[in-house]
Design an enzyme around this catalytic site. Structure first.
Site, PDB file in Angstrom:
ATOM      1  N   HIS A 206      12.474 -33.669  15.197  1.00  0.00           N
ATOM      2  CA  HIS A 206      12.339 -33.006  16.495  1.00  0.00           C
ATOM      3  C   HIS A 206      11.174 -32.030  16.572  1.00  0.00           C
ATOM      4  O   HIS A 206      10.912 -31.457  17.622  1.00  0.00           O
ATOM      5  CB  HIS A 206      13.627 -32.263  16.858  1.00  0.00           C
ATOM      6  CG  HIS A 206      13.816 -31.001  16.063  1.00  0.00           C
ATOM      7  ND1 HIS A 206      14.236 -30.983  14.767  1.00  0.00           N
ATOM      8  CD2 HIS A 206      13.595 -29.702  16.400  1.00  0.00           C
ATOM      9  CE1 HIS A 206      14.298 -29.744  14.333  1.00  0.00           C
ATOM     10  NE2 HIS A 206      13.913 -28.943  15.293  1.00  0.00           N
TER      11      HIS A 206
HETATM   12  C1  UD1 Z   1      14.405 -25.043  19.042  1.00  0.00           C
HETATM   13  C2  UD1 Z   1      13.774 -24.091  18.038  1.00  0.00           C
HETATM   14  C3  UD1 Z   1      13.579 -24.802  16.701  1.00  0.00           C
HETATM   15  C4  UD1 Z   1      14.871 -25.408  16.210  1.00  0.00           C
HETATM   16  C5  UD1 Z   1      15.427 -26.315  17.291  1.00  0.00           C
HETATM   17  C6  UD1 Z   1      16.739 -26.914  16.850  1.00  0.00           C
HETATM   18  C7  UD1 Z   1      12.224 -22.441  18.984  1.00  0.00           C
HETATM   19  C8  UD1 Z   1      10.811 -22.073  19.097  1.00  0.00           C
HETATM   20  N1  UD1 Z   1      12.464 -23.654  18.480  1.00  0.00           N
HETATM   21  O1  UD1 Z   1      13.491 -26.075  19.276  1.00  0.00           O
HETATM   22  O2  UD1 Z   1      13.142 -23.879  15.749  1.00  0.00           O
HETATM   23  O3  UD1 Z   1      14.626 -26.146  15.034  1.00  0.00           O
HETATM   24  O4  UD1 Z   1      15.614 -25.535  18.480  1.00  0.00           O
HETATM   25  O5  UD1 Z   1      17.279 -27.747  17.792  1.00  0.00           O
HETATM   26  O6  UD1 Z   1      13.076 -21.654  19.308  1.00  0.00           O
HETATM   27  N2  UD1 Z   1      16.900 -29.173  25.741  1.00  0.00           N
HETATM   28  C9  UD1 Z   1      17.937 -29.836  26.354  1.00  0.00           C
HETATM   29  N3  UD1 Z   1      19.211 -29.408  26.071  1.00  0.00           N
HETATM   30  C10 UD1 Z   1      19.476 -28.394  25.244  1.00  0.00           C
HETATM   31  C11 UD1 Z   1      18.405 -27.752  24.593  1.00  0.00           C
HETATM   32  C12 UD1 Z   1      17.122 -28.156  24.847  1.00  0.00           C
HETATM   33  O7  UD1 Z   1      17.737 -30.756  27.122  1.00  0.00           O
HETATM   34  O8  UD1 Z   1      20.644 -28.039  25.055  1.00  0.00           O
HETATM   35  C13 UD1 Z   1      15.498 -29.571  26.032  1.00  0.00           C
HETATM   36  C14 UD1 Z   1      14.711 -28.383  26.584  1.00  0.00           C
HETATM   37  O9  UD1 Z   1      14.846 -28.267  27.941  1.00  0.00           O
HETATM   38  C15 UD1 Z   1      13.313 -28.718  26.135  1.00  0.00           C
HETATM   39  C16 UD1 Z   1      13.525 -29.429  24.829  1.00  0.00           C
HETATM   40  O10 UD1 Z   1      14.858 -29.900  24.827  1.00  0.00           O
HETATM   41  O11 UD1 Z   1      12.704 -29.603  27.044  1.00  0.00           O
HETATM   42  C17 UD1 Z   1      13.265 -28.534  23.656  1.00  0.00           C
HETATM   43  O12 UD1 Z   1      14.122 -27.379  23.649  1.00  0.00           O
HETATM   44  P1  UD1 Z   1      13.602 -25.922  23.171  1.00  0.00           P
HETATM   45  O13 UD1 Z   1      14.715 -24.962  23.170  1.00  0.00           O
HETATM   46  O14 UD1 Z   1      12.344 -25.583  23.887  1.00  0.00           O
HETATM   47  O15 UD1 Z   1      13.117 -26.118  21.694  1.00  0.00           O
HETATM   48  P2  UD1 Z   1      13.642 -27.058  20.525  1.00  0.00           P
HETATM   49  O16 UD1 Z   1      12.644 -28.143  20.353  1.00  0.00           O
HETATM   50  O17 UD1 Z   1      15.073 -27.418  20.714  1.00  0.00           O
END
Ligand code: UD1
Length: 364
Positions: A206
């Site tokens: 991821h």
């Molecule tokens: C975040 C953390 C990362 C961790 C990861 C574990 C930061 C900088 N990064 O990254 O260190 O390893 O979590 O999962 O804090 N989304 C959903 N549903 C959710 C959560 C996220 O659809 O419940 C989508 C968001 O809208 C976004 C993408 O997934 O488009 C990424 O989510 P984001 O929280 O920005 O960062 P992660 O890549 O999950």
């Protein structure tokens, strides 16, 4: 009575706060509250973890959701400040390295509220990782720093952090693993997915460096399909990966031996780790969980902030050289495994040590 607020935001935070929560229940002189920023919000990325880790409903839910780094960090700060002004805790606890970690530390620090960082001192030395920026900044302003592995002591000393703030206590995520591994035996996921225990490969990817780039994605698909020739592969897909790989149109090109699933709950997931023959990942936490369980792990990143998993454990860091990764993976599946040991103080008692130190700190 002292008041402490622990912050959770994203999936890897929940299993770190759960053992602290449990330990705080033993201290009648401390009121412990949980604030969930809502950085992760999907049921499968958040709610299921509260249930399975036996955490209570959070006392405060900020409902932040997704967004750019600045948006996410800024929104968390604005909302968390309101909680702090109303609650006036004696200590804020943050864990890990996600955006919620730095946002809440910074907010508390500006209000002169003491902060403790659990899982301090880890460094990948790669400032392009958002987590590395979060780690360095969080450590530089925290009042108490709890370290999981000895590399953290060296890193914090090199950054000039006074030794009397730093405690080498072990790993709270391993406390959770230790606590729940037996319960996870009730999982029927392997059966349901048609996997033979100890004869499948678990994949999680991821990181932006792997899944945001079309060329890297193409190479990863080739690697997965090659491994799929040898074993069944199970790949729980993170929302970021699902979105990007969907946009790149590559999901259909995966072979039928690659089983894609939605994000998986904690108990099912640790059961999958335990019974994997090999894990291929870019996660931070899974490098540690595989080391603790003695499972072979290949990490597709150029650096790790958790070097003990390579120096002592079963982890192999192979960067983005996917030809080398393919060769190593096939060797592991042919029996050429890396032997490892459990790192110092990863004994399931880190949360006991941490809360005892916090209790003394709060009494002064
Ligand atoms: C975040 C953390 C990362 C961790 C990861 C574990 C930061 C900088 N990064 O990254 O260190 O390893 O979590 O999962 O804090 N989304 C959903 N549903 C959710 C959560 C996220 O659809 O419940 C989508 C968001 O809208 C976004 C993408 O997934 O488009 C990424 O989510 P984001 O929280 O920005 O960062 P992660 O890549 O999950």
């Amino acid at each position: 009575m002292k008041k402490v607020i622990s912050v959770v935001g994203a999936r890897p935070n929940f299993m770190k706060v759960a053992p602290l929560y449990r330990e705080f229940q033993k201290y009648k002189n401390i009121e412990h509250e949980i604030c969930h920023t809502g950085q992760h919000y999907d049921e499968k990325m958040s709610k299921i973890f509260f249930e399975e880790l036996e955490l209570p409903k959070p006392d405060f839910y900020l409902g932040i959701g997704g967004g750019s780094h600045a948006e996410q960090t800024g929104k968390i700060m604005i909302e968390f400040e309101k909680v702090l002004l109303a609650e006036r805790p004696d200590l804020v606890i943050v864990v890990g390295d996600v955006n919620s970690t730095i946002a809440c530390t910074l907010t508390a620090s500006k209000l002169h509220i003491k902060t403790a960082h659990v899982e301090a001192g880890l460094r990948s030395f790669d400032r392009e990782m958002p987590e590395e920026v979060n780690r360095v900044l969080t450590d530089s302003i925290s009042d108490l720093l709890f370290v999981t592995e000895k590399s953290g002591l060296v890193n914090l000393a090199n950054e000039g952090i006074p030794a009397d703030k730093i405690f080498f206590v072990g790993n709270v995520m391993i406390d959770s693993l230790n606590n729940f591994i037996k319960k996870s035996e009730s999982s029927s996921l392997c059966e349901n997915l048609g996997l033979t225990k100890n004869k499948f490969v678990l994949v999680t990817l991821h990181r932006p460096s792997n899944v945001d780039d079309a060329l890297q994605t193409e190479k990863l698909i080739k690697l997965l399909n090659r491994i799929g020739d040898e074993r069944k592969v199970v790949f729980p897909v993170h929302p970021r990966t699902k979105k990007n790989w969907g946009d790149f149109g590559v999901i259909e090109t995966l072979s039928k031996n690659i089983i894609l699933t939605e994000p998986i709950g904690y108990l099912d997931f640790i059961n999958l780790i335990k019974y994997s023959e090999l894990i291929i990942t870019d996660s931070g936490g899974i490098q540690e969980e595989s080391t603790f369980l003695g499972v072979q792990c290949i990490t597709l990143r150029n650096s790790t902030e958790r070097p003990v998993t390579v120096d002592v454990g079963t982890n192999q860091l192979l960067g983005n050289d996917l030809e080398k990764a393919e060769k190593t993976a096939l060797e592991v599946l042919n029996g050429k495994i890396k032997h490892g040991a459990i790192p110092e103080l990863w004994d399931g008692k880190a949360s006991q040590r941490i809360v005892s130190i916090m209790n003394k700190y709060l009494a002064n």
